[in-house]
Design a protein around this motif. Structure first.
Motif, short mmCIF file in Angstrom:
data_model
loop_
_atom_site.label_atom_id
_atom_site.label_comp_id
_atom_site.label_asym_id
_atom_site.label_seq_id
_atom_site.Cartn_x
_atom_site.Cartn_y
_atom_site.Cartn_z
N MET B 86 0.83 -1.21 0.00
CA MET B 86 0.00 0.00 0.00
C MET B 86 0.87 1.25 0.00
O MET B 86 1.81 1.35 0.78
CB MET B 86 -0.82 0.05 1.29
CG MET B 86 -2.23 -0.39 1.18
SD MET B 86 -3.00 -0.20 2.82
CE MET B 86 -4.68 -0.59 2.37
N ALA B 87 0.53 2.21 -0.88
CA ALA B 87 1.22 3.50 -0.87
C ALA B 87 0.25 4.53 -0.26
O ALA B 87 -0.78 4.82 -0.86
CB ALA B 87 1.63 3.90 -2.28
N VAL B 88 0.60 5.01 0.92
CA VAL B 88 -0.29 5.86 1.68
C VAL B 88 0.28 7.27 1.74
O VAL B 88 1.50 7.44 1.90
CB VAL B 88 -0.47 5.30 3.11
CG1 VAL B 88 -1.49 6.12 3.89
CG2 VAL B 88 -0.86 3.83 3.07
N ARG B 89 -0.57 8.24 1.59
CA ARG B 89 -0.13 9.63 1.74
C ARG B 89 -1.01 10.34 2.74
O ARG B 89 -2.23 10.13 2.79
CB ARG B 89 -0.19 10.39 0.39
CG ARG B 89 0.62 9.71 -0.72
CD ARG B 89 1.02 10.69 -1.82
NE ARG B 89 2.14 11.52 -1.41
CZ ARG B 89 3.43 11.17 -1.53
NH1 ARG B 89 3.75 10.01 -2.05
NH2 ARG B 89 4.38 11.98 -1.12
N ARG B 90 -0.35 11.19 3.57
CA ARG B 90 -1.12 12.05 4.47
C ARG B 90 -1.89 13.06 3.62
O ARG B 90 -1.44 13.45 2.55
CB ARG B 90 -0.18 12.79 5.42
CG ARG B 90 0.58 11.90 6.40
CD ARG B 90 1.47 12.75 7.28
NE ARG B 90 2.00 12.03 8.41
CZ ARG B 90 3.20 11.46 8.45
NH1 ARG B 90 4.00 11.52 7.40
NH2 ARG B 90 3.60 10.84 9.54
N GLN B 91 -3.06 13.50 4.13
CA GLN B 91 -3.85 14.50 3.42
C GLN B 91 -3.68 15.85 4.09
O GLN B 91 -4.22 16.07 5.16
CB GLN B 91 -5.33 14.10 3.43
CG GLN B 91 -5.66 12.99 2.47
CD GLN B 91 -7.15 12.78 2.24
OE1 GLN B 91 -7.51 11.86 1.56
NE2 GLN B 91 -8.01 13.62 2.80
N MET B 92 -2.92 16.73 3.44
CA MET B 92 -2.73 18.05 4.01
C MET B 92 -3.76 18.99 3.38
O MET B 92 -3.75 19.21 2.17
CB MET B 92 -1.30 18.54 3.77
CG MET B 92 -0.26 17.57 4.37
SD MET B 92 -0.76 16.83 5.96
CE MET B 92 0.62 17.27 6.96
N GLY B 93 -4.67 19.48 4.17
CA GLY B 93 -5.77 20.31 3.65
C GLY B 93 -6.87 19.45 3.07
O GLY B 93 -6.76 18.22 3.05
N LEU B 94 -7.93 20.10 2.59
CA LEU B 94 -9.07 19.37 2.04
C LEU B 94 -8.74 18.90 0.63
O LEU B 94 -7.92 19.51 -0.06
CB LEU B 94 -10.31 20.26 2.01
CG LEU B 94 -10.78 20.81 3.36
CD1 LEU B 94 -11.99 21.71 3.16
CD2 LEU B 94 -11.12 19.67 4.32
#
Lengths: 455, 102
Positions: B86-94
């Motif tokens: 799995m490649a996961v990214r944090r969500q910065m902002g909407l």
């Protein structure tokens, strides 16, 4: 098209007990649960993965109920999010991005509870979590908090503290909002609670464990405040015995009891009322779990908080009533078979008036003030909501329209009870807020997938 | 500033994921939110007003744990079991409308 004789939403103690009795009575049952495995939150992940003895015997006892779901006439779907319940018994649910329609003459809602939101200054910070969430991490991933502080009120705090001690990760401190006055108010309910003596004895045992582990304990705590320190830990301060205290911790775990999860029952059109003793909305259900919506029964904590043993008993009673309504057992048989679960339900409920009074939620989280965030999704503060009330909003819908509180992805699950508390503190008696389809946020693709199925 | 996990370390897991490109391991059956919390004490998303958040309720109620998984935004990490790779990214902002389909 009827896929089953009964659809049960929720595979916790109520739903599992009901499924088992319904199939014994010859029914085909469809069980839908949003989590990846059966058990509900109380028996979450039981019997799966590493043995975790420190969770205790009561937890391990859930494995039997989970095993019963293996019956060939039970189809259990997990990761299944119900997003619409229609009059007439159709349930629309989504799994892996694809929506499905199922229908049955009877529907049992057994969706259980959620933790009561605990708004105070700083509760949105990384490092602040509900204590029940930390317990879910213990059950599902064996994840143990590091030097955590437990803060708030309720018997679950004691259980989690004891489990943390047994797991070798004792909390640094236990900060309770419970006051002496609350305990005094609860005393008249104590004689009745003796009917649930084993539960009382368990509670005393938990407190002894916490004491002998040397966990620092504060009671009568108020004015919670959390802020990040320079290491990214939480600097937690509160007032107790007239003095301001400050504790630094990587993880502040808060808890103020649990409340019924009512989005599905409200969206299904079931009538609800405010339960003053439990400070929560609940659906109005009869002694067999019947509601004012024909064909919909509700059992377990989703019908009012009473705990896992009560949920299991209420699930059994609802299933017997459904078998009776479906013409599979006579009224006499239903009544006769209800004796044991009815007695179990009475015993389990006997302790509730005592617990509700002794561990009532702290007034400051019921109707917070100032810049404390109430709606976490839209970042709406208590002051914003109070201002909207001062400007004429007199119910949940007006507050929502004026402020956007409740319009984020959680659909009000984290704020509507606090909005209600503020409205009540401002002198109104708000009705239950509306809940609508989709009951959980879904993508357009999940709606579109219905057409492909029906084409 | 790097903030250590707020939980005790566990043995390395058999599954390999990435979070914003950095490797982390997880155990089969972990929720993605558990794997992230075990890896780091930092925010896994920020709100429209840049306020930091991490997974909160762990039972699908609060939607604080939203992250991007293999390019799909707004995935509830607490309701998603980890998968190898799995490649996961944090969500910065909407997220913006139309950033990823459906």
């Amino acid at each position: 098209m009827s896929d089953a004789d009964l659809i049960i939403i929720g595979a916790g103690p109520a739903g599992m007990a009901a499924a088992s009795i319904a199939v014994q009575g010859g029914m085909r049952v469809l069980v839908l649960d949003e989590q990846p495995r059966a058990g509900g939150q109380i028996y979450r992940n039981v019997g799966n993965g590493a043995p975790r003895g420190w969770l205790g015997k009561d937890y391990a006892a859930g494995a039997g109920l989970v095993a019963d779901l293996g019956h060939p006439n039970i189809r259990a779907e997990f990761g299944a999010t119900v997003w619409r319940v229609e009059v007439g018994g159709r349930v629309i649910w989504s799994q892996g991005g694809i929506s499905h329609i199922s229908a049955a003459p009877h529907l049992l809602l057994a969706g259980g509870a959620q933790e009561r939101p605990t708004p105070f200054a700083g509760w949105t910070l990384p490092g602040v979590m509900p204590a029940g969430a930390a317990q879910i991490l213990m059950k599902t991933a064996g994840l143990l908090a590091r030097d955590a502080v437990l803060a708030g009120s309720g018997p679950l705090l004691y259980l989690i503290a004891a489990q943390m001690i047994d797991a070798g990760a004792p909390p640094k401190a236990l900060v309770e909002t419970q006051t002496r006055a609350m305990m005094l108010r609860a005393l008249p309910s104590l004689p009745r609670a003796v009917l649930a003596l084993p539960t009382l004895v368990k509670g005393v045992g938990l407190l002894q464990k916490i004491r002998s582990a040397g966990v620092v304990r504060h009671t009568g705590a108020a004015a919670f405040h959390a802020e990040p320190n320079d290491k990214g830990d939480i600097a937690f301060s509160f007032t107790a015995k007239g003095r301001r205290h400050r504790i630094e911790t990587p993880l502040l775990l808060t808890h103020q009891g649990v409340i019924p999860a009512t989005h599905i029952s409200r969206a299904a059109g079931v009538r609800h009322r405010w339960n003053h003793a439990q400070q929560a909305f609940e659906p109005i259900v009869g002694p067999w779990g019947r509601t004012d919506q024909p064909h919909i029964h509700i059992a377990g904590d989703g019908a009012g908080i009473a705990g896992a043993d009560a949920a299991q008993a209420a699930g059994a009673l609802a299933a017997l009533d459904i078998l009776h309504l479906a013409g599979r057992i006579g009224e006499d048989s239903r009544n006769q078979r209800s004796t044991a679960p009815r007695a179990a339900l009475t015993r389990a409920r006997a302790i509730r008036p005592f617990l509700d009074a002794a561990y009532a939620p702290s007034p400051e989280i019921l109707a917070p003030e100032g810049k404390t965030i109430v709606c976490r999704c839209e970042e709406i503060t208590a002051a914003d909501i109070r201002q909207s009330v001062a400007e004429g909003a007199n119910g949940p819908r007006q507050v929502k329209t004026a402020t956007r509180a409740g319009m984020g992805p959680c659909q009000g699950r984290m704020c509507e009870i606090t909005t209600r508390g503020i409205l009540a503190a401002c002198g109104t008696s708000p009705s239950p807020p509306r809940a609508r389809t989709p009951i959980k946020p879904i993508t357009l693709g999940e709606i579109a997938s219905l057409q492909e199925q029906n084409a | 500033m790097t903030i250590a996990s707020r939980f005790q370390p566990r043995p390395e897991g058999a599954l390999r994921l990435t979070l914003d490109g950095a490797p982390l391991t997880a155990h089969p059956g972990d929720s993605l939110a558990a794997a992230i919390l075990c890896h780091s004490g930092e925010a896994s998303r920020t709100t429209g007003r840049d306020s930091p958040r991490t997974a909160f309720c762990m039972m699908g109620v609060c939607f604080e744990c939203l992250v991007e998984v293999d390019g799909l935004p707004n995935v509830q990490a607490c309701m998603t079991e980890v998968r190898d790779g799995m490649a996961v990214r944090r969500q910065m902002g909407l997220r913006k409308l139309g950033a990823a389909d459906v």
